[in-house]
Structures are given as structure tokens and as C-alpha cells.
Write an enzyme that holds these catalytic residues in place. Structure first.
Site, PDB file in Angstrom:
ATOM      1  N   GLU A  79      41.213  46.583  48.217  1.00  0.00           N
ATOM      2  CA  GLU A  79      40.000  47.368  48.061  1.00  0.00           C
ATOM      3  C   GLU A  79      38.939  46.860  49.019  1.00  0.00           C
ATOM      4  OE1 GLU A  79      35.966  48.249  46.553  1.00  0.00           O
ATOM      5  OE2 GLU A  79      36.890  46.333  46.934  1.00  0.00           O
ATOM      6  N   CYS A 111      41.605  48.752  42.201  1.00  0.00           N
ATOM      7  CA  CYS A 111      42.487  47.624  41.843  1.00  0.00           C
ATOM      8  C   CYS A 111      43.938  48.045  41.644  1.00  0.00           C
ATOM      9  CB  CYS A 111      41.976  46.956  40.564  1.00  0.00           C
ATOM     10  SG  CYS A 111      40.262  46.460  40.699  1.00  0.00           S
ATOM     11  N   HIS A 233      46.153  44.512  34.393  1.00  0.00           N
ATOM     12  CA  HIS A 233      45.075  44.278  35.354  1.00  0.00           C
ATOM     13  C   HIS A 233      43.956  43.584  34.574  1.00  0.00           C
ATOM     14  CE1 HIS A 233      41.827  44.575  38.051  1.00  0.00           C
ATOM     15  NE2 HIS A 233      41.196  45.528  37.390  1.00  0.00           N
TER      16      HIS A 233
HETATM   17  N1  COA Z   1      29.292  33.969  22.863  1.00  0.00           N
HETATM   18  C1  COA Z   1      30.425  34.700  22.751  1.00  0.00           C
HETATM   19  N2  COA Z   1      30.504  36.014  23.130  1.00  0.00           N
HETATM   20  C2  COA Z   1      29.393  36.583  23.644  1.00  0.00           C
HETATM   21  C3  COA Z   1      28.187  35.871  23.775  1.00  0.00           C
HETATM   22  C4  COA Z   1      28.161  34.504  23.349  1.00  0.00           C
HETATM   23  N3  COA Z   1      27.061  33.768  23.470  1.00  0.00           N
HETATM   24  N4  COA Z   1      27.265  36.714  24.316  1.00  0.00           N
HETATM   25  C5  COA Z   1      27.887  37.911  24.505  1.00  0.00           C
HETATM   26  N5  COA Z   1      29.177  37.826  24.114  1.00  0.00           N
HETATM   27  C6  COA Z   1      30.208  38.864  24.171  1.00  0.00           C
HETATM   28  C7  COA Z   1      29.721  40.247  23.799  1.00  0.00           C
HETATM   29  O1  COA Z   1      29.740  40.446  22.412  1.00  0.00           O
HETATM   30  C8  COA Z   1      30.751  41.112  24.505  1.00  0.00           C
HETATM   31  O2  COA Z   1      31.938  41.139  23.767  1.00  0.00           O
HETATM   32  P1  COA Z   1      32.657  42.552  23.406  1.00  0.00           P
HETATM   33  O3  COA Z   1      32.983  43.197  24.726  1.00  0.00           O
HETATM   34  O4  COA Z   1      33.869  42.141  22.661  1.00  0.00           O
HETATM   35  O5  COA Z   1      31.660  43.326  22.640  1.00  0.00           O
HETATM   36  C9  COA Z   1      31.052  40.320  25.787  1.00  0.00           C
HETATM   37  O6  COA Z   1      30.582  38.985  25.537  1.00  0.00           O
HETATM   38  C10 COA Z   1      30.331  40.836  27.028  1.00  0.00           C
HETATM   39  O7  COA Z   1      28.976  40.971  26.701  1.00  0.00           O
HETATM   40  P2  COA Z   1      28.164  42.271  27.152  1.00  0.00           P
HETATM   41  O8  COA Z   1      26.782  42.170  26.640  1.00  0.00           O
HETATM   42  O9  COA Z   1      28.954  43.510  26.848  1.00  0.00           O
HETATM   43  O10 COA Z   1      28.158  41.977  28.707  1.00  0.00           O
HETATM   44  P3  COA Z   1      27.608  42.839  29.910  1.00  0.00           P
HETATM   45  O11 COA Z   1      27.301  44.233  29.493  1.00  0.00           O
HETATM   46  O12 COA Z   1      26.556  42.045  30.582  1.00  0.00           O
HETATM   47  O13 COA Z   1      28.869  42.849  30.876  1.00  0.00           O
HETATM   48  C11 COA Z   1      30.843  44.014  31.558  1.00  0.00           C
HETATM   49  C12 COA Z   1      30.213  43.147  30.473  1.00  0.00           C
HETATM   50  C13 COA Z   1      32.330  44.128  31.367  1.00  0.00           C
HETATM   51  C14 COA Z   1      30.232  45.403  31.506  1.00  0.00           C
HETATM   52  C15 COA Z   1      30.561  43.345  32.934  1.00  0.00           C
HETATM   53  O14 COA Z   1      31.193  42.107  33.014  1.00  0.00           O
HETATM   54  C16 COA Z   1      30.943  44.191  34.113  1.00  0.00           C
HETATM   55  O15 COA Z   1      30.217  45.081  34.534  1.00  0.00           O
HETATM   56  N6  COA Z   1      32.105  43.873  34.713  1.00  0.00           N
HETATM   57  C17 COA Z   1      32.555  44.547  35.910  1.00  0.00           C
HETATM   58  C18 COA Z   1      33.297  45.829  35.607  1.00  0.00           C
HETATM   59  C19 COA Z   1      34.613  45.631  35.039  1.00  0.00           C
HETATM   60  O16 COA Z   1      35.148  44.563  35.184  1.00  0.00           O
HETATM   61  N7  COA Z   1      35.165  46.689  34.403  1.00  0.00           N
HETATM   62  C20 COA Z   1      36.430  46.634  33.735  1.00  0.00           C
HETATM   63  C21 COA Z   1      37.333  47.765  34.029  1.00  0.00           C
HETATM   64  S1  COA Z   1      38.003  47.658  35.659  1.00  0.00           S
END
Ligand code: COA
Length: 383
Positions: A79, A111, A233
Site C-alpha cells: 500500500e 492491506c 489481518h
Molecule cells: N485500559 C484498557 N483498555 C482501554 C483503556 C485503558 N486505560 N482505555 C481505552 N481502552 C480500550 C477501549 O475501551 C477500546 O476497547 P474496545 O474497542 O473493546 O471498546 C480500545 O481501548 C480503543 O479505545 P478507543 O477509545 O476506541 O480508541 P480510539 O477511538 O482512539 O482508536 C481505533 C481506536 C481502532 C479507531 C484507532 O486505533 C484507529 O483509528 N486505528 C486505525 C484504523 C484501523 O486500524 N482500523 C481497523 C480496520 S483495518
């Protein structure tokens, strides 16, 4: 005749940045990264590393063991391509010193494309059984600083040699497919970092899994009870856990699963971060290296690429495959990475987009380095 993965090897970037340092800088609990998304570190590339040098490092042990006879095709999945026209695979062909009678091409679909590359390789070997195909998955996963995806960056390459009578995995012909035109993650031509609607991408990933699984079963795919592990993935390793929960729910009668089908598949990804096309095959290598001997067992694979495409397929581990592995090889590379702190990480992130002619600092550890750009031409050199 069986066809599949005869050998597999991986490489990663020479730098490591711990997510504890990112959490510190952000003033948040590191539990969000360690437990919430299941990541502890991210691999980063040095100035003189890129998808080509990582690919060269991944493929070197394969060529050392098997030579290059019969390799007439290289399919390079990425990518994060380094040129809008020339395949990264042609640069790789050059640094490997392969003969001219080879076809080389680059494939793209976020991916997912390494799985398309693998399927194309299987087709080529089915038509000409003596031929062998090098499948490369290599990516540097980059998101904006302070964006939701920042903690999921990473870098790695996986190289696979596809042949008849493979020594590692015999791949079965049934595949479950799913495609939908959505904008969950994309990277316009003027950007070196991806744009992502993170939570939406998680939702689309799970829809793709469900769609691909249903298509797999309708097409005669194996019963879930016969699949002992699933390699997913892994944009972050918790994504695989969410996917596994979904598959357990839709593919069974609701009774608790007897085996943890993720077991062994997340060790490398948790330490490397997202590696886009390479991620699912790193999960497979993690299972091979860190899991028990599963010879004769069926392994499922769910490949996902935003945009979005999903594919579910399966294969059987070949008797004696454990003896083909390179114990400690990737672990050694992970240990060798140079630790960097937040300031260095941030400066490197900003300096990534260089234009015009430049020479790179000699700071990577592989045999092949990216020396810089002269007259708009990328230069690679062997140490
Ligand atoms: N201890 C333990 N867990 C915690 C925590 C803590 N102190 N604080 C937050 N978490 C958990 C949340 O509950 C959440 O868990 P859940 O998904 O089971 O609900 C997780 O950590 C992530 O927290 P969240 O607030 O949802 O994070 P975010 O919105 O900032 O980011 C993504 C999460 C996935 C959206 C982000 O990493 C992202 O944009 N990634 C890139 C895109 C991607 O990888 N997409 C996947 C498909 S290809």
C-alpha cells in the site's frame, strides 16, 4: 498436486518506539494501547530503509536456502509504494541480481493485496508446476501525528515462496470473497499518511469477515470445527480478537469454542504494529514460530483491505513444517532494533516526506540500503 507456501520469512524496520512513550507524551493510561488495542511497540524504518530494503531482507534467507531456479514471477504487494509507475518489485529484482527472464508486478488494495498475490501465484504454479513464485508483502504503515491511527503504525515485510509440493502449507482451492466500495481508510496521491475513519473501519472489517465467511461456506469451504487456528489481518491485535468473537458467533451453534483459534498468532504483530499487506502473513509466521506443532491441521486465513475487500481461505500445515522454520530469526531482529524516544520519533515522522535529490544517513542494519535519490531516481546499494 498440492500447491502452497514452500518457505516464508519476514523482516522489520531497524528502529523501535514503545507505545508507553507515546502514552506518556499524550498523558493517557498506556492500558489503552497495551490492553485496549493490544499493541506494545511499533517498528519504524530508518532513513535508509523502505519497503524494498525490508523486502530484500525478508527474501534473503529464502534465496539462500532454495536458490532462484524456477522463479519466473515476483508479485510485490504494498500500500506504500515508492513510485507511481515502477513496481517496487523491479527495484527488488535489481538488488537481488535476478536474471532478466522474470515477470515482476506490484499489486495494490490497501492491506489485502498480498492475498491476491498469493492467489495469482497459486494459479501460475497450477499452469506451470515447475515454476516458483516469490510473493512479497511489504509496507510502512503511517498515520498523522495525533490522529487515532497513530498508535497503530508499524513496518514489516513478509516473503513467501509458492511452489508445488510445498513444505509449509498446502492451500485449498475454495475462497470466500467480499467487496464493497466504502471509504473507511484511504490515501490520496498527495499524501504519505493514510486517512482513516477508525471506528467505521472496524465495523466494515467485521462485515467483510461475515460476508467472506458466508461465501466461503456457500462455495464448499470447510466446516468451522475442522479449522484449528485462524490468522487474521491485524491492524492492531485486538482487532483479531474482535474478529474471532464474531466468527465464533456466526460459525457455530453458539456453544463456547473449545479452542482459542487466535492462540500463537499475535506475538509478532503486537511488537511490530500494523504492517498493512504483511500483517496477516506475520500472524501466520507467528503461529508457525510460536505455536505448537500443528502438522496436518487446517488453518483459516481472513485477509482484509480497507476500501474494502475481504477474503477467507484455508490450508493444511505439512508434516515436518516445523523443521523448515528459522527459529529465533525474527525474534532476533526484533531484539536488535534501536530504541528511540518521542522527540526522535516525531522528527523522523515529520522528515519522512523528502523531495528532490538527497542522500540518506547510513543507519539501517540490513544488507541492502536505500542510498537516496539522484535526478529523481531511487538508488539502492548492497553493504
Ligand atoms: N485500559 C484498557 N483498555 C482501554 C483503556 C485503558 N486505560 N482505555 C481505552 N481502552 C480500550 C477501549 O475501551 C477500546 O476497547 P474496545 O474497542 O473493546 O471498546 C480500545 O481501548 C480503543 O479505545 P478507543 O477509545 O476506541 O480508541 P480510539 O477511538 O482512539 O482508536 C481505533 C481506536 C481502532 C479507531 C484507532 O486505533 C484507529 O483509528 N486505528 C486505525 C484504523 C484501523 O486500524 N482500523 C481497523 C480496520 S483495518
Amino acid at each position: 498436486m498440492s500447491i502452497g507456501i514452500h518457505d516464508i520469512s519476514a523482516a522489520t524496520g531497524s528502529l523501535v518506539f514503545p507505545l508507553a512513550d507515546l502514552a506518556d507524551h499524550q498523558g493517557i493510561d498506556v492500558g489503552k494501547y497495551h490492553r485496549g488495542i493490544g499493541q506494545t511497540e511499533m517498528s519504524l524504518t530508518t532513513e535508509d530503509e523502505d519497503i524494498v530494503t525490508m523486502a530484500a531482507r525478508a527474501v534473503a534467507p529464502i534465496i539462500e536456502r532454495h536458490g532462484t531456479d524456477g522463479i519466473r514471477t515476483i508479485v510485490f504487494a504494498t500500500e506504500s509504494g515508492v513510485d507511481q509507475s515502477k513496481s517496487a518489485g523491479v527495484f527488488l529484482h535489481g538488488v537481488l541480481g535476478l536474471p532478466n527472464n522474470v515477470r515482476v508486478v506490484e499489486l495494490k488494495e490497501a492491506c489485502y493485496s498480498a492475498t491476491a498475490a498469493l492467489q495469482f501465484a497459486l494459479g501460475i504454479v497450477a499452469r506451470r508446476p515447475g515454476e516458483r513464485v516469490l510473493v512479497i508483502a511489504s509496507d510502512v504503515a503511517r498515520y498523522e501525528l495525533e490522529s487515532s491511527g497513530e498508535a497503530t503504525q508499524g513496518a514489516a515485510a513478509v516473503a513467501m515462496l509458492v511452489s508445488e509440493d510445498p513444505s509449509v502449507l498446502e492451500i485449498e482451492p475454495v475462497s470466500g470473497l467480499w467487496t464493497d466500495d466504502v471509504m473507511d481508510f484511504w490515501r490520496p496521491n498527495d499524501r504519505s499518511t493514510a486517512l482513516v475513519d477508525g471506528r467505521y473501519s472496524v465495523q466494515v472489517y467485521l462485515e467483510a469477515l461475515e460476508g467472506a465467511w458466508n461465501d466461503y461456506r456457500e462455495g464448499g469451504g470447510a466446516d468451522y470445527s475442522t479449522i484449528s487456528r485462524v490468522c487474521y489481518h491485524q491492524p492492531f491485535t485486538r482487532m483479531a480478537a474482535k474478529a474471532q468473537q464474531r466468527l465464533d458467533r456466526i460459525a457455530t451453534d453458539g456453544s463456547a469454542p473449545e479452542v482459542d483459534r487466535l492462540d500463537g498468532t499475535t506475538q509478532y504483530n503486537a511488537r511490530i504494529g500494523n504492517s498493512y499487506t504483511a500483517s496477516i502473513y506475520l500472524a501466520f509466521l507467528s503461529l508457525l514460530d510460536n505455536g505448537p506443532d500443528l502438522a496436518g491441521e487446517r488453518i483459516g486465513f481472513f485477509s482484509y483491505g480497507s476500501g474494502a475487500v475481504g477474503e477467507f481461505f484455508a490450508g493444511t500445515l505439512v508434516s515436518g513444517y516445523k523443521e523448515q522454520l528459522r527459529a529465533g530469526h525474527l525474534d532476533g531482529m526484533l531484539e536488535e532494533r534501536r530504541l528511540i524516544g518521542y522527540e526522535d520519533y516525531r522528527l523522523r515522522h515529520i522528515a519522512f516526506d523528502r523531495v528532490g535529490d538527497f542522500a540518506t544517513a547510513d543507519e539501517s542494519t540490513g544488507d541492502v540500503r536505500f542510498a537516496g535519490v539522484t535526478e529523481h531516481k531511487r538508488l539502492y546499494e548492497r553493504r
